[in-house]
Design a protein around this motif. Structure first.
Motif, PDB file in Angstrom:
ATOM      1  N   UNK A  64      57.107  94.346  44.830  1.00 39.30           N
ATOM      2  CA  UNK A  64      58.458  94.875  44.657  1.00 39.30           C
ATOM      3  C   UNK A  64      59.298  94.621  45.902  1.00 39.30           C
ATOM      4  N   UNK A  65      58.714  94.849  47.069  1.00 42.62           N
ATOM      5  CA  UNK A  65      59.446  94.604  48.313  1.00 42.62           C
ATOM      6  C   UNK A  65      59.779  93.119  48.462  1.00 42.62           C
ATOM      7  N   UNK A 162      52.908  90.460  40.119  1.00 48.00           N
ATOM      8  CA  UNK A 162      53.860  89.363  39.961  1.00 48.00           C
ATOM      9  C   UNK A 162      55.188  89.902  39.457  1.00 48.00           C
ATOM     10  N   UNK A 163      56.278  89.450  40.034  1.00 49.15           N
ATOM     11  CA  UNK A 163      57.583  89.770  39.474  1.00 49.15           C
ATOM     12  C   UNK A 163      58.093  88.520  38.769  1.00 49.15           C
ATOM     13  N   UNK A 164      58.655  88.702  37.596  1.00 47.36           N
ATOM     14  CA  UNK A 164      59.025  87.567  36.757  1.00 47.36           C
ATOM     15  C   UNK A 164      60.412  87.782  36.167  1.00 47.36           C
ATOM     16  N   UNK A 339      60.658  99.343  37.862  1.00 48.41           N
ATOM     17  CA  UNK A 339      59.382  98.877  37.314  1.00 48.41           C
ATOM     18  C   UNK A 339      59.528  97.583  36.532  1.00 48.41           C
ATOM     19  N   UNK A 340      60.738  97.219  36.147  1.00 47.91           N
ATOM     20  CA  UNK A 340      60.918  95.987  35.380  1.00 47.91           C
ATOM     21  C   UNK A 340      60.570  94.749  36.184  1.00 47.91           C
ATOM     22  N   UNK A 341      60.691  94.814  37.510  1.00 46.74           N
ATOM     23  CA  UNK A 341      60.574  93.597  38.306  1.00 46.74           C
ATOM     24  C   UNK A 341      59.166  93.302  38.784  1.00 46.74           C
ATOM     25  N   UNK A 342      58.183  94.147  38.463  1.00 42.29           N
ATOM     26  CA  UNK A 342      56.809  93.834  38.831  1.00 42.29           C
ATOM     27  C   UNK A 342      55.893  93.994  37.635  1.00 42.29           C
TER      28      UNK A 342
END
Length: 346
Positions: A64-65, A162-164, A339-342
Motif C-alpha cells: 500500500x505504501x 500486489x496492487x493492480x 483496500x482496493x489498491x492491494x
C-alpha cells in the motif's frame, strides 16, 4: 497368666510387585515425554500461524505504501512498522530491509499471480518473515527442547502483496428516504472515497450509477474522479427503492470498461432502505458475480435492509459494511478505497 503374643508377619515383596513398579515408572516417563512433545508441537504451530499473519500484514502495508509513494524505502519502513505491531511467540516481529523484495506480478493462465523480482513496473512486494537464529527477532525457544536436543524452532514464511488496476462502479441510493442529512453525508463520504483513491498511484477508473425506483448511469468509467463528486453534488432524491435496477445500471457501466483480463472489477452498492421495486437484488448479484465482479455492500441507518445486503455481498464475494452515522459512512468509504489498491497473491 501368660500374655498371648501375636506374631504379625508382613507379606514379603515378590518379583511381580517389583516388576509392576518398574512398569509404572516407565509409563509415567513416557507420558511426561508425550505431554512435553505435545506442548512443543502446539507452540510451534501457534508460532507459525502468528508469523504468517504478521508477514501478511507487513506485505500488505508495504504494498500500500509503495502504491501511494513509489518509494521503496518508505514501503520497507511501513512494512517494518506493521510487522512489529504483530506478536510472534509473545515478541514483536522485527524485520530487516533485505527481507523485503520488490518486483512485478502478473496473472498466469491458471488465474494465479506470478511474482518476478526486480521486474518493472513495480507493483508487488514479497516479504519473508523469519524467526530464525540469524533474524532480528531470533529463533523461537521451545519449552522442553532439552529432552530431544532441539532447543529452538526456526520458522520462515513468505507473503506477496500486489496492487493492480481496478475499475470501480459506485451504486448509490437516491430514493426519498435519502433526503436531507443523509444525502449530505453520502456526498461527503463519496468525496473522501475519491480523495483517498487520488492519493494512490494505482490506475483506477470509477463510474457512478444511482437509483430510486428507476436507475441512471450518471458517470461512465473515468480516471477523472472529479466527475464523480460533481455528479453527486447535483444528484436529486425522491421516489421508491429498486436496488436491483441500480445494480443493473452499474453492470452496464462496468461492461463498457477495459478488458476484464487486465483489471479487477468492483461494485460498491449503498442503500439506506428496503428494496421495494423491481427484481430481487440477490438475483442481480449472482449474474454480476458470474461476470467476475466483486460486490461490496453498504447499509446506512436503522432502516436499511442489512440481512439482504449482507447476502448480496456474500454472493458477490465481497464484504458488507453497516454505517449507523455519517461519520461511520465516511470511514467505511475510506476503508474500502484503501483496500482496493492491494491484493494478496500468495
Amino acid at each position: 497368666m501368660k500374655r498371648n503374643q501375636l506374631n504379625l508377619r508382613l507379606p514379603k515383596p515378590t518379583a511381580r510387585t517389583g516388576a509392576m513398579l518398574v512398569l509404572i515408572v516407565i509409563l509415567l516417563v513416557a507420558f511426561m515425554i508425550a505431554v512435553a512433545f505435545s506442548v512443543d508441537v502446539a507452540q510451534m504451530h501457534l508460532a507459525r500461524t502468528e508469523l504468517r499473519s504478521a508477514t501478511d500484514a507487513a506485505s500488505k502495508a508495504a504494498a500500500l505504501e509503495l502504491s501511494m509513494t513509489q518509494d521503496q524505502s518508505k514501503a520497507i519502513a511501513r512494512g517494518q512498522e506493521v510487522g512489529a505491531l504483530n506478536l510472534v511467540n509473545g515478541n514483536p516481529l522485527l524485520m530487516a530491509p533485505d527481507e523485503f523484495d520488490f518486483g512485478h506480478s502478473e496473472e498466469s493462465a491458471d488465474g494465479r499471480f506470478e511474482f518476478v523480482s526486480g521486474s518493472l513496473p513495480l507493483n508487488s512486494v514479497r516479504v519473508t518473515g523469519n524467526r530464525t537464529a540469524g533474524s532480528r527477532s531470533g529463533a523461537v525457544p521451545l519449552f522442553f527442547g532439552n529432552i530431544w536436543g532441539i532447543n529452538t524452532f526456526e520458522p520462515s514464511v513468505t507473503a506477496t502483496a500486489t496492487y493492480i488496476e481496478r475499475d470501480v462502479v459506485l451504486v448509490v441510493d437516491r430514493s426519498g428516504s435519502m433526503a436531507g442529512s443523509k444525502i449530505a453525508a453520502l456526498r461527503s463520504a463519496i468525496d473522501i472515497f475519491v480523495t483517498t483513491l487520488n492519493d494512490t498511484s494505482v490506475d483506477e477508473q470509477v463510474g457512478l450509477a444511482s437509483y430510486n425506483d428507476r436507475a441512471t448511469e450518471d458517470v461512465q468509467l473515468t480516471p477523472d474522479l472529479t466527475q464523480i463528486s460533481s455528479a453527486m453534488s447535483v444528484m436529486p432524491v425522491g421516489g421508491w427503492t429498486s436496488i436491483s435496477r441500480g445494480m443493473d445500471a452499474g453492470q452496464a457501466i462496468m461492461n463498457n470498461s477495459r478488458d476484464s483480463k487486465f483489471v479487477e472489477r468492483t461494485m460498491i452498492v449503498m442503500t439506506d432502505g428496503q428494496h421495494n421495486r423491481g427484481p430481487e437484488p440477490r438475483t442481480s448479484a449472482l449474474r454480476i458475480a458470474n461476470e467476475g465482479v466483486t460486490i461490496h455492500t453498504i447499509t446506512f441507518g436503522s432502516g436499511a435492509d442489512i440481512t439482504r445486503m449482507r447476502e448480496v455481498a456474500t454472493i458477490g464475494g465481497g464484504k458488507h459494511y453497516h454505517a449507523a452515522s455519517g461519520e461511520e459512512l465516511e470511514r467505511i468509504y475510506r476503508e474500502i478505497a484503501l483496500t482496493l489498491s492491494t491484493m494478496m497473491t500468495q
